[in-house]
Design a protein around this motif. Sequence first.
Motif, mmCIF file in Angstrom:
data_model
loop_
_atom_site.group_PDB
_atom_site.id
_atom_site.type_symbol
_atom_site.label_atom_id
_atom_site.label_comp_id
_atom_site.label_asym_id
_atom_site.label_seq_id
_atom_site.Cartn_x
_atom_site.Cartn_y
_atom_site.Cartn_z
ATOM 1 N N UNK A 1 -27.049 107.847 -23.586
ATOM 2 C CA UNK A 1 -27.139 109.280 -23.647
ATOM 3 C C UNK A 1 -26.099 109.662 -24.463
ATOM 4 N N UNK A 2 -26.339 110.792 -25.186
ATOM 5 C CA UNK A 2 -25.185 111.394 -25.684
ATOM 6 C C UNK A 2 -25.440 112.861 -25.739
ATOM 7 N N UNK A 3 -24.480 113.631 -25.216
ATOM 8 C CA UNK A 3 -24.749 115.117 -24.904
ATOM 9 C C UNK A 3 -23.724 115.958 -26.226
ATOM 10 N N UNK A 4 -24.248 116.813 -26.676
ATOM 11 C CA UNK A 4 -23.783 117.563 -27.978
ATOM 12 C C UNK A 4 -23.554 118.972 -27.841
ATOM 13 N N UNK A 5 -22.577 119.599 -28.016
ATOM 14 C CA UNK A 5 -22.451 120.890 -27.883
ATOM 15 C C UNK A 5 -21.743 121.544 -28.663
ATOM 16 N N UNK A 6 -22.549 122.470 -29.835
ATOM 17 C CA UNK A 6 -21.953 123.138 -30.887
ATOM 18 C C UNK A 6 -20.981 124.437 -30.693
ATOM 19 N N UNK A 7 -20.198 124.839 -31.450
ATOM 20 C CA UNK A 7 -19.523 126.100 -31.114
ATOM 21 C C UNK A 7 -19.105 126.302 -32.379
ATOM 22 N N UNK A 8 -18.405 127.731 -32.596
ATOM 23 C CA UNK A 8 -17.717 128.178 -33.581
ATOM 24 C C UNK A 8 -18.685 129.086 -34.727
ATOM 25 N N UNK A 9 -20.057 129.256 -34.474
ATOM 26 C CA UNK A 9 -20.844 130.166 -35.043
ATOM 27 C C UNK A 9 -20.471 131.750 -35.002
ATOM 28 N N UNK A 10 -21.230 132.568 -35.701
ATOM 29 C CA UNK A 10 -20.864 133.826 -35.569
ATOM 30 C C UNK A 10 -21.252 134.579 -36.939
ATOM 31 N N UNK A 11 -20.716 135.921 -36.909
ATOM 32 C CA UNK A 11 -21.013 136.877 -38.212
ATOM 33 C C UNK A 11 -19.854 136.814 -39.104
ATOM 34 N N UNK A 12 -20.242 136.544 -40.309
ATOM 35 C CA UNK A 12 -19.407 136.660 -41.255
ATOM 36 C C UNK A 12 -19.724 137.329 -42.394
ATOM 37 N N UNK A 13 -18.865 137.975 -43.359
ATOM 38 C CA UNK A 13 -19.410 138.607 -44.517
ATOM 39 C C UNK A 13 -19.535 137.466 -45.761
ATOM 40 N N UNK A 14 -20.150 137.760 -46.781
ATOM 41 C CA UNK A 14 -20.568 136.849 -47.745
ATOM 42 C C UNK A 14 -19.006 136.643 -48.249
ATOM 43 N N UNK A 15 -18.933 135.348 -48.611
ATOM 44 C CA UNK A 15 -17.362 134.905 -49.396
ATOM 45 C C UNK A 15 -16.633 134.436 -48.328
ATOM 46 N N UNK A 16 -16.808 134.614 -47.084
ATOM 47 C CA UNK A 16 -16.163 133.986 -45.798
ATOM 48 C C UNK A 16 -16.338 132.704 -45.538
ATOM 49 N N UNK A 17 -15.540 132.369 -44.485
ATOM 50 C CA UNK A 17 -15.305 131.086 -43.938
ATOM 51 C C UNK A 17 -15.567 130.921 -42.520
ATOM 52 N N UNK A 18 -16.083 129.992 -41.973
ATOM 53 C CA UNK A 18 -16.560 129.624 -40.603
ATOM 54 C C UNK A 18 -16.238 128.074 -40.451
ATOM 55 N N UNK A 19 -15.673 127.760 -39.235
ATOM 56 C CA UNK A 19 -15.756 126.302 -38.873
ATOM 57 C C UNK A 19 -16.580 125.828 -37.556
ATOM 58 N N UNK A 20 -17.386 125.134 -37.725
ATOM 59 C CA UNK A 20 -18.332 124.662 -36.833
ATOM 60 C C UNK A 20 -17.742 123.480 -36.222
ATOM 61 N N UNK A 21 -17.989 122.976 -34.770
ATOM 62 C CA UNK A 21 -17.346 122.182 -34.001
ATOM 63 C C UNK A 21 -18.538 121.667 -33.034
ATOM 64 N N UNK A 22 -18.509 120.535 -33.137
ATOM 65 C CA UNK A 22 -19.554 119.662 -32.266
ATOM 66 C C UNK A 22 -18.938 118.729 -31.279
ATOM 67 N N UNK A 23 -18.647 119.045 -30.194
ATOM 68 C CA UNK A 23 -18.219 118.141 -28.906
ATOM 69 C C UNK A 23 -19.182 117.097 -28.395
ATOM 70 N N UNK A 24 -18.805 116.011 -28.501
ATOM 71 C CA UNK A 24 -19.893 114.778 -28.091
ATOM 72 C C UNK A 24 -19.431 114.296 -26.807
ATOM 73 N N UNK A 25 -20.380 114.002 -25.789
ATOM 74 C CA UNK A 25 -19.768 113.109 -24.481
ATOM 75 C C UNK A 25 -20.766 112.133 -24.297
#
Length: 124
Positions: free
Chosen positions: A1-25
Amino acid sequence: QVQLVESGGGLVQAGGSLRLSCAASGRTFSNYVMGWFRQAPGKEREFVAAISWSGDSTYYADSVKGRFTISRDNPKNTVYLQMNTLKPEDTAVYYCAAAHREGITTAQWRYNYWGQGTQVTVSS
């Protein structure tokens, strides 16, 4: 079994940047191909990017090629999605997924484990 948890989402203006992370266990992270998918309101979930066990190979959907970068840190059991030059059409819930296989795949049914998703909203 693998558990995955995403983070890093949010609200951003067009042209901006975000970095999503996914931690596995759970099981050995480095044995899995990792992928990112997204689902926009009223649309089916679609492939975004995938990365091989070692991180040497990557593959992207045409819609994000040149703007998004997938990477992984196996000692940290984490996969990342760097998203630059975001567009309103990138608005979606983003999911990471793990596939216990050798080669990169875009096929959702080949992914064995899924996270709960993180919302990304890009305003115009």
